[in-house]
Design a protein around this motif. Structure first.
Motif, PDB file in Angstrom:
ATOM      1  N   SER A   1      -0.579 -11.309  39.066  1.00  0.00           N
ATOM      2  CA  SER A   1      -0.796 -12.508  39.074  1.00  0.00           C
ATOM      3  C   SER A   1       0.753 -13.252  39.241  1.00  0.00           C
ATOM      4  N   ILE A   2       1.825 -12.586  38.669  1.00  0.00           N
ATOM      5  CA  ILE A   2       3.290 -12.884  38.614  1.00  0.00           C
ATOM      6  C   ILE A   2       3.623 -12.556  39.965  1.00  0.00           C
ATOM      7  N   LEU A   3       3.042 -11.218  40.538  1.00  0.00           N
ATOM      8  CA  LEU A   3       3.644 -10.872  41.978  1.00  0.00           C
ATOM      9  C   LEU A   3       3.114 -11.885  42.861  1.00  0.00           C
ATOM     10  N   VAL A   4       1.943 -12.359  42.874  1.00  0.00           N
ATOM     11  CA  VAL A   4       1.326 -13.386  43.703  1.00  0.00           C
ATOM     12  C   VAL A   4       2.060 -14.583  43.906  1.00  0.00           C
ATOM     13  N   VAL A   5       2.121 -15.185  42.403  1.00  0.00           N
ATOM     14  CA  VAL A   5       3.041 -16.460  42.510  1.00  0.00           C
ATOM     15  C   VAL A   5       4.426 -16.292  43.054  1.00  0.00           C
ATOM     16  N   ILE A   6       5.209 -15.125  42.673  1.00  0.00           N
ATOM     17  CA  ILE A   6       6.577 -15.135  43.044  1.00  0.00           C
ATOM     18  C   ILE A   6       6.657 -14.874  44.656  1.00  0.00           C
ATOM     19  N   THR A   7       5.703 -13.896  45.188  1.00  0.00           N
ATOM     20  CA  THR A   7       5.827 -13.946  46.558  1.00  0.00           C
ATOM     21  C   THR A   7       5.220 -14.970  47.500  1.00  0.00           C
TER      22      THR A   7
ATOM     23  N   ASN B   1      -1.221 -18.306  54.895  1.00  0.00           N
ATOM     24  CA  ASN B   1      -1.949 -19.613  55.072  1.00  0.00           C
ATOM     25  C   ASN B   1      -3.202 -19.292  55.982  1.00  0.00           C
ATOM     26  N   LEU B   2      -3.129 -18.243  56.952  1.00  0.00           N
ATOM     27  CA  LEU B   2      -4.578 -18.110  57.639  1.00  0.00           C
ATOM     28  C   LEU B   2      -5.397 -17.231  57.011  1.00  0.00           C
ATOM     29  N   GLY B   3      -4.907 -16.609  55.601  1.00  0.00           N
ATOM     30  CA  GLY B   3      -6.086 -16.049  55.104  1.00  0.00           C
ATOM     31  C   GLY B   3      -5.951 -14.463  55.204  1.00  0.00           C
ATOM     32  N   GLY B   4      -4.879 -14.187  55.803  1.00  0.00           N
ATOM     33  CA  GLY B   4      -4.872 -12.778  56.043  1.00  0.00           C
ATOM     34  C   GLY B   4      -4.747 -11.834  54.795  1.00  0.00           C
ATOM     35  N   PRO B   5      -5.239 -10.685  54.897  1.00  0.00           N
ATOM     36  CA  PRO B   5      -5.069  -9.954  53.874  1.00  0.00           C
ATOM     37  C   PRO B   5      -3.803  -9.588  53.092  1.00  0.00           C
ATOM     38  N   SER B   6      -3.764  -9.575  51.835  1.00  0.00           N
ATOM     39  CA  SER B   6      -2.321  -9.580  51.024  1.00  0.00           C
ATOM     40  C   SER B   6      -2.484  -8.692  49.893  1.00  0.00           C
TER      41      SER B   6
ATOM     42  N   ILE C   1       4.635  -6.298  47.683  1.00  0.00           N
ATOM     43  CA  ILE C   1       5.933  -5.686  47.084  1.00  0.00           C
ATOM     44  C   ILE C   1       6.851  -5.514  48.104  1.00  0.00           C
ATOM     45  N   LEU C   2       6.403  -4.997  49.269  1.00  0.00           N
ATOM     46  CA  LEU C   2       7.480  -4.703  50.409  1.00  0.00           C
ATOM     47  C   LEU C   2       8.015  -6.080  50.848  1.00  0.00           C
ATOM     48  N   PHE C   3       7.110  -7.165  50.734  1.00  0.00           N
ATOM     49  CA  PHE C   3       7.975  -8.471  51.051  1.00  0.00           C
ATOM     50  C   PHE C   3       9.052  -8.853  50.070  1.00  0.00           C
ATOM     51  N   LEU C   4       8.552  -8.561  48.792  1.00  0.00           N
ATOM     52  CA  LEU C   4       9.479  -8.872  47.637  1.00  0.00           C
ATOM     53  C   LEU C   4      10.778  -8.091  47.528  1.00  0.00           C
ATOM     54  N   PHE C   5      10.533  -6.976  48.289  1.00  0.00           N
ATOM     55  CA  PHE C   5      11.778  -6.089  48.223  1.00  0.00           C
ATOM     56  C   PHE C   5      12.739  -6.646  49.359  1.00  0.00           C
ATOM     57  N   CYS C   6      12.155  -7.277  50.427  1.00  0.00           N
ATOM     58  CA  CYS C   6      12.894  -7.802  51.521  1.00  0.00           C
ATOM     59  C   CYS C   6      13.453  -8.897  50.989  1.00  0.00           C
ATOM     60  N   VAL C   7      12.736  -9.554  50.453  1.00  0.00           N
ATOM     61  CA  VAL C   7      13.599 -10.813  49.659  1.00  0.00           C
ATOM     62  C   VAL C   7      14.788 -10.649  48.825  1.00  0.00           C
ATOM     63  N   LEU C   8      14.598  -9.482  47.937  1.00  0.00           N
ATOM     64  CA  LEU C   8      15.586  -9.142  46.955  1.00  0.00           C
ATOM     65  C   LEU C   8      16.692  -8.548  47.786  1.00  0.00           C
ATOM     66  N   LEU C   9      16.368  -7.834  48.867  1.00  0.00           N
ATOM     67  CA  LEU C   9      17.496  -7.413  49.848  1.00  0.00           C
ATOM     68  C   LEU C   9      18.333  -8.439  50.587  1.00  0.00           C
ATOM     69  N   LEU C  10      17.731  -9.521  50.963  1.00  0.00           N
ATOM     70  CA  LEU C  10      18.335 -10.657  51.551  1.00  0.00           C
ATOM     71  C   LEU C  10      19.139 -11.196  50.734  1.00  0.00           C
ATOM     72  N   SER C  11      18.544 -11.279  49.364  1.00  0.00           N
ATOM     73  CA  SER C  11      19.480 -12.283  48.149  1.00  0.00           C
ATOM     74  C   SER C  11      20.924 -11.285  47.857  1.00  0.00           C
ATOM     75  N   LEU C  12      20.686  -9.676  47.899  1.00  0.00           N
ATOM     76  CA  LEU C  12      21.613  -8.878  47.663  1.00  0.00           C
ATOM     77  C   LEU C  12      22.746  -9.154  48.863  1.00  0.00           C
ATOM     78  N   TRP C  13      22.451  -9.149  50.083  1.00  0.00           N
ATOM     79  CA  TRP C  13      23.142  -9.191  51.119  1.00  0.00           C
ATOM     80  C   TRP C  13      24.183 -10.489  51.223  1.00  0.00           C
ATOM     81  N   VAL C  14      23.392 -11.686  50.647  1.00  0.00           N
ATOM     82  CA  VAL C  14      24.044 -12.936  50.795  1.00  0.00           C
ATOM     83  C   VAL C  14      25.198 -12.855  49.647  1.00  0.00           C
TER      84      VAL C  14
END
Length: 290
Positions: free
Chosen positions: A5-11, A194-199, A205-218
């Motif tokens: 649930s936490i993963l869903v909210v954050i992502t 928003n289109l209801g794609g399978p998530s 988790i891969l999306f969250l890693f990408c977000v963390l990597l973006l934050s690290l690069w900044v």
């Protein structure tokens, strides 16, 4: 269940931010402001901080292999997202080809910048202590330097000598390019949800890693500008990174998918998902009528 649930909210929050139109339009302006005014932070930061050392863990592990980390996480996210929608290896490889194009551009810039440095720079060897004592300094308190001909920057620095020439910051170029690439490739996750794609959890988790990597690069870009200001080399490197992003994502990729163009992120994925939903609804209605 609680962690999921936490993963869903954050992502969901991160996907909403990265998919926001205003964020996508103005993110490059944020990086430009960092490049312009970031060096001013050197007036306030402590030079005894752990981030003031080039041997810091983040610089050694992430910055030196920045393009590799970006390819691993972004490539995994793009492949899983595209394959989960279409189950088409060809389509997934087409979307992954954007990373190959950006990687080729990065390697080409590194080669060109190396040639530029070697063509415009010179190698200098500090005179020995004994020679300095007999001949003194150059009158300004600086030690005398002996020009060494036919030296490249790599061999010069490796030999412990000084290299002086025209340089463009490769670190600033790489970080700006990776930040903009990450922002573009992950921006499709919000509309996809928003289109209801399978998530499922792996994709989130891969999306969250990408977000963390973006934050690290900044964060690393901000550290470089604050603790190791090199004007205008960092500004030129960042400008090349931003121009590369604009040429690819705001120029070439807008031509649409074809044999010579991989297309923009999400093309063939988001529209296909909505068409599949419409087809499924039509088939369901037809069965109800029968």
């Amino acid at each position: 269940m609680f962690l999921n649930s936490i993963l869903v909210v954050i992502t969901d929050l991160a996907a909403g931010l990265l998919g926001n139109t205003s964020f996508r339009r103005h993110f490059h302006l944020l990086l430009s402001a960092l490049l312009l005014f970031g060096p001013l932070l050197s007036l306030w930061v402590s030079h005894y901080s752990v981030f003031a050392k080039r041997t810091h863990f983040l610089y050694r592990v992430f910055l030196r292999s920045g393009w590799g980390w970006t390819c691993i996480f972004v490539g995994s996210f793009v492949f899983v997202l595209s394959f989960s929608v279409r189950r088409s290896l060809t389509l997934s490889l087409r979307h992954l080809s954007r990373l190959a194009v950006a990687g080729g551009l990065w390697l080409g810039f590194r080669k060109l910048l190396c040639l530029l440095e070697n063509a415009t720079g010179s190698c200098y060897e500090p005179l020995s202590a004994a020679l300095e004592m007999t001949s003194g300094t150059n009158g300004e308190g600086h030690p005398l330097l002996l020009l060494r001909e036919a030296e490249t920057k790599e061999t010069c620095v490796r030999s412990g000598m000084l290299w002086r020439g025209y340089e463009v910051s490769e670190d600033a170029l790489l970080l700006c390019l990776c930040c903009l690439l990450l922002a573009e490739e992950t921006a499709v996750f919000g509309p996809y949800l928003n289109l209801g794609g399978p998530s499922e959890a792996p994709l989130r988790i891969l999306f969250l890693f990408c977000v963390l990597l973006l934050s690290l690069w900044v964060f690393l870009l901000l550290c470089l500008l604050a603790y190791f200001p090199e004007f205008p080399t960092q500004l030129l490197g960042g400008a090349l990174g931003c121009l590369s992003w604009r040429a690819l994502y705001q120029g070439w990729y807008r031509l649409g998918p074809s044999w010579y163009c991989p297309g923009r992120p999400g093309v063939g994925l988001l529209s296909t998902q909505s068409k599949q939903d419409e087809l499924l609804e039509t088939q369901t209605n037809a069965k109800e009528i029968d």
